[in-house]
Design an enzyme around this catalytic site. Structure first.
Site, PDB file in Angstrom:
ATOM      1  N   GLY A  84      44.523   7.963  49.659  1.00  0.00           N
ATOM      2  CA  GLY A  84      43.621   9.098  49.811  1.00  0.00           C
ATOM      3  C   GLY A  84      43.051   9.507  48.469  1.00  0.00           C
ATOM      4  O   GLY A  84      43.616   9.207  47.415  1.00  0.00           O
ATOM      5  N   ASP A  88      36.234  17.134  45.203  1.00  0.00           N
ATOM      6  CA  ASP A  88      36.054  18.524  45.610  1.00  0.00           C
ATOM      7  C   ASP A  88      34.710  19.098  45.168  1.00  0.00           C
ATOM      8  O   ASP A  88      34.137  18.682  44.152  1.00  0.00           O
ATOM      9  CB  ASP A  88      37.170  19.394  45.011  1.00  0.00           C
ATOM     10  CG  ASP A  88      38.555  19.037  45.563  1.00  0.00           C
ATOM     11  OD1 ASP A  88      38.634  18.215  46.492  1.00  0.00           O
ATOM     12  OD2 ASP A  88      39.543  19.613  45.065  1.00  0.00           O
ATOM     13  N   GLN A 141      40.581  24.283  53.122  1.00  0.00           N
ATOM     14  CA  GLN A 141      40.723  24.663  51.707  1.00  0.00           C
ATOM     15  C   GLN A 141      39.344  24.819  51.082  1.00  0.00           C
ATOM     16  O   GLN A 141      38.470  23.948  51.283  1.00  0.00           O
ATOM     17  CB  GLN A 141      41.554  23.603  50.953  1.00  0.00           C
ATOM     18  CG  GLN A 141      41.687  23.811  49.470  1.00  0.00           C
ATOM     19  CD  GLN A 141      42.486  25.062  49.090  1.00  0.00           C
ATOM     20  OE1 GLN A 141      43.104  25.711  49.941  1.00  0.00           O
ATOM     21  NE2 GLN A 141      42.451  25.438  47.836  1.00  0.00           N
ATOM     22  N   TYR A 147      37.460  16.698  52.452  1.00  0.00           N
ATOM     23  CA  TYR A 147      38.891  16.338  52.532  1.00  0.00           C
ATOM     24  C   TYR A 147      39.556  17.014  53.745  1.00  0.00           C
ATOM     25  O   TYR A 147      40.300  16.371  54.487  1.00  0.00           O
ATOM     26  CB  TYR A 147      39.554  16.762  51.224  1.00  0.00           C
ATOM     27  CG  TYR A 147      40.995  16.381  51.048  1.00  0.00           C
ATOM     28  CD1 TYR A 147      41.353  15.096  50.637  1.00  0.00           C
ATOM     29  CD2 TYR A 147      42.024  17.304  51.251  1.00  0.00           C
ATOM     30  CE1 TYR A 147      42.682  14.751  50.436  1.00  0.00           C
ATOM     31  CE2 TYR A 147      43.354  16.975  51.045  1.00  0.00           C
ATOM     32  CZ  TYR A 147      43.685  15.701  50.634  1.00  0.00           C
ATOM     33  OH  TYR A 147      45.005  15.367  50.438  1.00  0.00           O
ATOM     34  N   PRO A 177      51.791  16.825  54.065  1.00  0.00           N
ATOM     35  CA  PRO A 177      52.485  17.356  52.894  1.00  0.00           C
ATOM     36  C   PRO A 177      51.758  18.588  52.359  1.00  0.00           C
ATOM     37  O   PRO A 177      50.533  18.697  52.460  1.00  0.00           O
ATOM     38  CB  PRO A 177      52.393  16.217  51.864  1.00  0.00           C
ATOM     39  CG  PRO A 177      51.902  15.012  52.601  1.00  0.00           C
ATOM     40  CD  PRO A 177      51.133  15.538  53.783  1.00  0.00           C
ATOM     41  N   TYR A 179      51.800  20.797  48.547  1.00  0.00           N
ATOM     42  CA  TYR A 179      51.464  20.326  47.189  1.00  0.00           C
ATOM     43  C   TYR A 179      52.630  19.527  46.593  1.00  0.00           C
ATOM     44  O   TYR A 179      53.746  20.011  46.494  1.00  0.00           O
ATOM     45  CB  TYR A 179      51.064  21.512  46.308  1.00  0.00           C
ATOM     46  CG  TYR A 179      49.669  21.965  46.684  1.00  0.00           C
ATOM     47  CD1 TYR A 179      48.557  21.538  45.975  1.00  0.00           C
ATOM     48  CD2 TYR A 179      49.461  22.763  47.811  1.00  0.00           C
ATOM     49  CE1 TYR A 179      47.271  21.904  46.360  1.00  0.00           C
ATOM     50  CE2 TYR A 179      48.183  23.140  48.206  1.00  0.00           C
ATOM     51  CZ  TYR A 179      47.089  22.710  47.471  1.00  0.00           C
ATOM     52  OH  TYR A 179      45.822  23.061  47.859  1.00  0.00           O
ATOM     53  N   ILE A 180      52.349  18.282  46.235  1.00  0.00           N
ATOM     54  CA  ILE A 180      53.360  17.342  45.761  1.00  0.00           C
ATOM     55  C   ILE A 180      52.964  16.909  44.343  1.00  0.00           C
ATOM     56  O   ILE A 180      51.781  16.664  44.075  1.00  0.00           O
ATOM     57  CB  ILE A 180      53.421  16.087  46.675  1.00  0.00           C
ATOM     58  CG1 ILE A 180      53.517  16.474  48.176  1.00  0.00           C
ATOM     59  CG2 ILE A 180      54.564  15.160  46.270  1.00  0.00           C
ATOM     60  CD1 ILE A 180      54.759  17.214  48.603  1.00  0.00           C
TER      61      ILE A 180
HETATM   62  P1  NDP Z   1      47.510   9.418  44.020  1.00  0.00           P
HETATM   63  O1  NDP Z   1      46.131   9.755  43.529  1.00  0.00           O
HETATM   64  O2  NDP Z   1      48.663   9.706  43.141  1.00  0.00           O
HETATM   65  O3  NDP Z   1      47.566   7.868  44.472  1.00  0.00           O
HETATM   66  C1  NDP Z   1      46.597   7.392  45.335  1.00  0.00           C
HETATM   67  C2  NDP Z   1      46.896   5.963  45.749  1.00  0.00           C
HETATM   68  O4  NDP Z   1      45.897   5.577  46.702  1.00  0.00           O
HETATM   69  C3  NDP Z   1      46.806   4.968  44.615  1.00  0.00           C
HETATM   70  O5  NDP Z   1      47.736   3.926  44.835  1.00  0.00           O
HETATM   71  C4  NDP Z   1      45.383   4.440  44.735  1.00  0.00           C
HETATM   72  O6  NDP Z   1      45.188   3.134  44.189  1.00  0.00           O
HETATM   73  C5  NDP Z   1      45.237   4.403  46.250  1.00  0.00           C
HETATM   74  N1  NDP Z   1      43.841   4.415  46.683  1.00  0.00           N
HETATM   75  C6  NDP Z   1      42.895   5.347  46.419  1.00  0.00           C
HETATM   76  N2  NDP Z   1      41.732   4.989  46.971  1.00  0.00           N
HETATM   77  C7  NDP Z   1      41.940   3.799  47.590  1.00  0.00           C
HETATM   78  C8  NDP Z   1      41.113   2.895  48.312  1.00  0.00           C
HETATM   79  N3  NDP Z   1      39.822   3.147  48.551  1.00  0.00           N
HETATM   80  N4  NDP Z   1      41.667   1.754  48.774  1.00  0.00           N
HETATM   81  C9  NDP Z   1      42.976   1.466  48.548  1.00  0.00           C
HETATM   82  N5  NDP Z   1      43.810   2.282  47.888  1.00  0.00           N
HETATM   83  C10 NDP Z   1      43.293   3.423  47.401  1.00  0.00           C
HETATM   84  O7  NDP Z   1      47.639  10.212  45.408  1.00  0.00           O
HETATM   85  P2  NDP Z   1      48.893  10.995  46.014  1.00  0.00           P
HETATM   86  O8  NDP Z   1      50.095  10.177  45.932  1.00  0.00           O
HETATM   87  O9  NDP Z   1      48.904  12.367  45.466  1.00  0.00           O
HETATM   88  O10 NDP Z   1      48.428  11.152  47.541  1.00  0.00           O
HETATM   89  C11 NDP Z   1      48.816  10.214  48.541  1.00  0.00           C
HETATM   90  C12 NDP Z   1      48.358  10.724  49.898  1.00  0.00           C
HETATM   91  O11 NDP Z   1      48.938  11.992  50.158  1.00  0.00           O
HETATM   92  C13 NDP Z   1      46.848  10.924  49.985  1.00  0.00           C
HETATM   93  O12 NDP Z   1      46.387  10.587  51.263  1.00  0.00           O
HETATM   94  C14 NDP Z   1      46.688  12.416  49.768  1.00  0.00           C
HETATM   95  O13 NDP Z   1      45.516  12.899  50.307  1.00  0.00           O
HETATM   96  C15 NDP Z   1      47.927  12.933  50.465  1.00  0.00           C
HETATM   97  N6  NDP Z   1      48.360  14.245  50.044  1.00  0.00           N
HETATM   98  C16 NDP Z   1      48.720  14.456  48.727  1.00  0.00           C
HETATM   99  C17 NDP Z   1      49.145  15.706  48.346  1.00  0.00           C
HETATM  100  C18 NDP Z   1      49.568  15.998  46.948  1.00  0.00           C
HETATM  101  O14 NDP Z   1      49.827  17.181  46.661  1.00  0.00           O
HETATM  102  N7  NDP Z   1      49.664  15.036  46.055  1.00  0.00           N
HETATM  103  C19 NDP Z   1      49.213  16.833  49.301  1.00  0.00           C
HETATM  104  C20 NDP Z   1      48.832  16.473  50.642  1.00  0.00           C
HETATM  105  C21 NDP Z   1      48.422  15.224  50.989  1.00  0.00           C
HETATM  106  P3  NDP Z   1      44.843   2.936  42.592  1.00  0.00           P
HETATM  107  O15 NDP Z   1      46.129   3.213  41.866  1.00  0.00           O
HETATM  108  O16 NDP Z   1      44.399   1.533  42.490  1.00  0.00           O
HETATM  109  O17 NDP Z   1      43.794   3.952  42.269  1.00  0.00           O
END
Ligand code: NDP
Length: 240
Positions: A84, A88, A141, A147, A177, A179-180
């Site tokens: 994801g 924003d 939000q 989003y 989730p 905020y992580i």
């Molecule tokens: P990060 O930004 O830390 O990591 C995102 C990951 O997704 C990376 O591995 C990235 O790859 C990969 N990615 C992004 N775009 C693509 C794409 N087009 N194709 C394939 N892979 C892709 O995100 P988070 O760990 O924080 O978030 C993970 C999920 O949790 C998301 O869906 C997010 O919306 C959701 N979420 C997160 C929250 C938070 O507070 N962190 C809260 C609620 C939901 P690369 O490393 O190559 O960029």
């Protein structure tokens, strides 16, 4: 039997924790990522996962990646749609590409990936699809029409696919989730993050491992009776 799990965005943040936890539980894991090769290589070295570079917003790329994974590891039994992004901005100033890009990466991606593996799961009479939505898909939000819409859409997608798949031993669930602590939230302005933490009753951000443990449970045999559910995991910030 070692089941095969695919985790999109499985090389960083929450996805990395999911990859690590599922690998530790004995699954053969493939982690998809988009551009960060260094993080992907580190993830592979640390977890033993197969890493595959593919854009989850691209239907053909998802099909190709899932074929490669099945050929290398075997038929996919568990799919975690975790990749994801955020872009924003208030709607009246949002460039149209920020709408499309966020919807494609956070929502269309789940169609693309599920479409690539669902027939294999139906043949196995077993499957687990776990969609990572968000608290902001539940409550909305400011600055996140793209989003919030994509993450809310994922909840509807989850419910519909759960109904279609239940008779074939496939469960489909969403996790929301709060905020992580990951790179995604580290990119937020510190004063915004501080004000959000003040709204969380447990008075801290969540840890990626706390989401990974819930994913591991939903992936297990023990969770066979849970389907179409929306699991809220946010430290009490938003109660549904
Ligand atoms: P990060 O930004 O830390 O990591 C995102 C990951 O997704 C990376 O591995 C990235 O790859 C990969 N990615 C992004 N775009 C693509 C794409 N087009 N194709 C394939 N892979 C892709 O995100 P988070 O760990 O924080 O978030 C993970 C999920 O949790 C998301 O869906 C997010 O919306 C959701 N979420 C997160 C929250 C938070 O507070 N962190 C809260 C609620 C939901 P690369 O490393 O190559 O960029």
């Amino acid at each position: 039997m070692q089941r095969v799990a695919v985790v999109t965005g499985g090389t960083r943040g929450i996805g990395f924790s999911i990859t690590k936890t599922l690998a530790a539980e004995g699954y053969k894991v493939a982690a998809l990522y988009h551009g960060n090769d260094e993080a992907a290589q580190k993830c592979a070295a640390e977890t033993g996962a197969m890493v595959v570079k593919a854009d989850v917003g691209d239907y053909a790329a998802c099909e190709k990646a899932c074929k490669e994974i099945a050929a290398a590891l075997g038929p996919v039994s568990i799919l975690v749609n975790n990749a994801g992004i955020t872009k924003d901005g208030v709607l009246h100033k949002m460039p149209v590409e920020n709408w499309h890009n966020v919807v494609e990466t956070n929502l269309t991606s789940s169609f693309n990936m599920s479409h690539a593996v669902i027939n294999g799961m139906r043949e196995q009479n077993f499957g687990r699809i776990i969609n990572i939505s968000s608290i902001n898909g539940q409550k909305g939000q400011f600055g996140q029409t793209n989003y919030s819409a994509a993450k809310a859409g994922l909840i509807g997608f989850t419910k519909a696919l759960a109904l279609e798949s239940a008779a074939k031993g496939i469960t489909v669930n969403a996790i929301c989730p709060g905020y992580i602590a990951t790179d995604m939230t580290a990119a937020m302005r510190p004063e915004v993050l501080d004000s959000i933490i003040k709204q969380i009753p447990v008075a801290r951000m969540g840890k990626p491992e706390e989401i990974a443990d819930l994913v591991a449970f939903l992936a297990s045999e023990k969770a066979a009776f849970i389907t179409g559910a929306t699991m809220t995991i946010n430290g009490g910030q938003y109660l549904t």
